[in-house]
Design an enzyme around this catalytic site. Structure first.
Site, mmCIF file in Angstrom:
data_model
loop_
_atom_site.group_PDB
_atom_site.id
_atom_site.type_symbol
_atom_site.label_atom_id
_atom_site.label_comp_id
_atom_site.label_asym_id
_atom_site.label_seq_id
_atom_site.Cartn_x
_atom_site.Cartn_y
_atom_site.Cartn_z
ATOM 1 N N LYS A 19 -20.146 -9.166 6.597
ATOM 2 C CA LYS A 19 -21.516 -9.247 6.057
ATOM 3 C C LYS A 19 -21.443 -9.216 4.545
ATOM 4 C CE LYS A 19 -21.945 -4.798 4.485
ATOM 5 N NZ LYS A 19 -21.915 -4.486 3.052
ATOM 6 N N ASP A 25 -23.575 1.076 8.126
ATOM 7 C CA ASP A 25 -23.497 -0.391 8.132
ATOM 8 C C ASP A 25 -23.182 -0.961 9.512
ATOM 9 O OD1 ASP A 25 -24.000 -0.747 5.502
ATOM 10 O OD2 ASP A 25 -21.957 -1.322 4.928
HETATM 11 O O1 C5P Z 1 -22.566 5.959 6.904
HETATM 12 P P1 C5P Z 1 -21.213 5.786 6.307
HETATM 13 O O2 C5P Z 1 -20.144 6.491 7.091
HETATM 14 O O3 C5P Z 1 -20.866 4.387 6.026
HETATM 15 O O4 C5P Z 1 -21.272 6.501 4.893
HETATM 16 C C1 C5P Z 1 -20.105 6.867 4.174
HETATM 17 C C2 C5P Z 1 -20.530 7.727 2.998
HETATM 18 O O5 C5P Z 1 -21.235 6.941 2.043
HETATM 19 C C3 C5P Z 1 -21.490 8.859 3.353
HETATM 20 O O6 C5P Z 1 -20.803 10.015 3.751
HETATM 21 C C4 C5P Z 1 -22.234 9.071 2.050
HETATM 22 O O7 C5P Z 1 -21.433 9.807 1.150
HETATM 23 C C5 C5P Z 1 -22.326 7.671 1.490
HETATM 24 N N1 C5P Z 1 -23.592 7.005 1.837
HETATM 25 C C6 C5P Z 1 -24.744 7.400 1.171
HETATM 26 N N2 C5P Z 1 -25.938 6.779 1.460
HETATM 27 C C7 C5P Z 1 -25.993 5.778 2.373
HETATM 28 C C8 C5P Z 1 -24.830 5.363 3.053
HETATM 29 C C9 C5P Z 1 -23.638 6.006 2.759
HETATM 30 O O8 C5P Z 1 -24.710 8.272 0.320
HETATM 31 N N3 C5P Z 1 -27.168 5.183 2.605
#
Ligand code: C5P
Length: 344
Positions: free
Chosen positions: A10, A141
Site C-alpha cells: 500500500k 495498518d
Molecule cells: O499499530 P502498529 O503496531 O502498527 O503501531 C506500531 C507503533 O506505532 C505503536 O506502538 C505506536 O507507537 C505507533 N503508532 C502511533 N499511532 C498510530 C499508529 C501507530 O503512535 N496511529
C-alpha cells in the site's frame, strides 16, 4: 495441500497526524491505496490436537517467530474460530521490509485469507466483522488489506472505509537504503508538538474535518465506465489531460501531504531530494503526486503513463537509488486474483 495468497503493498495518499493519545497511539487521517506489487504467502494447515506454527521466508530480515504479523494473525484467527492445527507459513518477500509500504501488515491478511481457504472457513457477516477486529489488534495498518483499493483510514488507521474505485495509475516506488522506525517517527512528531510548533491545526476537530474533505474528494472523483475500458491490459490508462488521476487531482486540491515528511526529511535530507526527482515538476514527466509512503523510507510518484515513470526510474538509478515500477490496484482487481492456484 497449501494455499498461496498475494500480499499487496500500500501507499498513503496523504497522512495527517494528530496529537499523541493516552493509549500511546495517534489519531490520524489517511487515504490508503493498494498497489499491484506483492509478496506471496503460503499457508498449510493440518488439523491437530494443539496449534503449532512453523514460519519460513526467503528473506533473512523477516522474523520467523511470534513477532511476525502473519504468525500473530493466524494464531488469533485459530483461537477465535476455536480450531487447532499444525500450521506452516512461507513468506516469499519481494517488497522491502519496513519500507512504509505495509508489507508486514499485508502478509498478516494474506496469511489469514490463505488459512480461511485452507480450512474452508464459511463466509459470514459475523466472521467478517470478527476478522476486522482481529486485524486491528495485530496492527493499525492491517485492516485496510481486508478492504483493498482506495481506503479511508481513521482513528489510529485501523478504522477503515472503502472509497470509490479509481482507474489505475502508474506508480514508481523508490526504496532508498535507509531504515525508518515508525514508533520513533511518531515520537519525533510528538517532539514537535511538545515544542508547540504545531498548533490546534492538528487537533481532533481538524482531523474530523479532513476526513470529510478526503471522503468528499474521493467520492466526487467518479470515473465513467468507458474510461475504465480505455485502460490497457495492465489496467493502465492512456496518457491524456484528464483521463488519469481525477482522485489524485481532487486530493491534491485538498492540500494533502504526509505529515511524516516533516520529521523524516529533517533526519534524512536525501529523501526530500528523491521526492523532488519523483515529482519532476516542470518536466514532461511531471507526476500527478509524489510523497513519502507512511513513515518511509519508501517514496512514490504517480504518473499518467509508463514512459514518464520509466524516465524517472532511470534518473533515480543514475543516483544509485533503487526503484520499481508498479500500478495502483483498485478493489475490483484486488480480490479476484488474491488467491493463487494451489502449490500442492
Ligand atoms: O499499530 P502498529 O503496531 O502498527 O503501531 C506500531 C507503533 O506505532 C505503536 O506502538 C505506536 O507507537 C505507533 N503508532 C502511533 N499511532 C498510530 C499508529 C501507530 O503512535 N496511529
Amino acid at each position: 495441500m497449501a494455499v498461496t495468497a498475494r500480499s499487496h503493498a500500500k501507499i498513503n495518499l496523504g497522512l495527517a497526524i494528530g496529537a499523541p493519545r493516552p493509549d500511546g497511539f495517534h489519531s490520524l487521517v489517511t487515504a490508503y491505496q493498494t498497489l499491484a506489487a506483492h509478496d506471496r504467502v503460503t499457508v498449510s494447515a493440518i488439523p491437530a490436537e494443539k496449534t503449532t506454527i512453523h514460519l519460513t521466508s526467503n528473506e533473512a530480515g523477516v522474523p520467523t517467530d511470534a513477532r511476525n504479523t502473519a504468525w500473530k494473525m493466524v494464531e488469533r484467527a485459530l483461537l477465535a474460530l476455536d480450531l487447532t492445527a499444525r500450521i506452516t507459513i512461507h513468506i516469499e518477500k519481494r517488497l522491502p521490509v519496513q519500507g512504509g509500504l505495509g508489507a508486514g501488515s499485508g502478509n498478516a491478511v494474506a496469511a489469514l485469507l490463505a488459512l480461511e481457504a485452507e480450512l474452508a472457513i464459511p463466509d459470514s457477516a459475523a466472521w467478517r466483522a470478527e476478522r476486522l477486529r482481529l486485524a486491528a489488534a495485530v496492527g493499525s495498518d492491517v485492516p485496510l488489506f481486508l478492504i483493498g483499493g482506495t481506503v479511508l483510514g481513521l482513528d489510529r488507521g485501523q478504522q477503515v472505509f472503502p472509497l470509490p474505485d479509481q482507474p489505475t495509475l502508474c506508480c514508481l516506488v523508490a526504496t532508498p537504503a535507509v531504515g525508518v522506525s515508525t514508533p520513533q517517527a511518531f515520537r519525533d512528531w510528538d517532539a514537535l508538538w511538545d515544542d508547540r510548533e504545531l498548533t490546534a491545526e492538528a487537533s481532533d476537530d481538524t482531523l474530523d474535518q479532513l476526513s470529510r474533505v478526503y471522503a468528499g474528494a474521493c467520492s466526487q472523483a467518479h470515473f465513467p465506465r468507458e474510461m475504465h475500458a480505455a485502460a490497457d491490459s495492465s489496467g493502465v490508462l492512456p496518457a491524456g489531460p484528464d483521463l488519469a488521476g481525477p482522485l489524485v487531482s481532487a486530493l491534491v486540491r485538498t492540500g494533502i501531504g504526509n505529515d511524516f515528511e516533516r520529521v523524516v526529511f529533517a533526519q534524512h535530507p536525501f529523501l526530500s531530494e528523491i521526492k523532488r526527482l519523483l515529482a519532476a515538476v516542470g518536466t514532461p514527466e511531471e507526476s500527478l503526486y509524489a510523497s513519502l509512503s507512511g513513515s518511509g523510507s519508501s517514496l512514490f510518484g504517480l504518473y499518467r503513463g509508463q514512459e514518464q515513470a520509466e524516465a524517472v526510474r532511470l534518473r533515480l538509478r543514475a543516483l544509485g537509488v533503487d526503484a520499481f515500477l508498479t500500478h495502483t490496484l483498485p478493489r475490483a482487481a484486488y480480490w479476484p486474483e488474491m488467491l493463487l492456484p494451489s502449490s500442492g
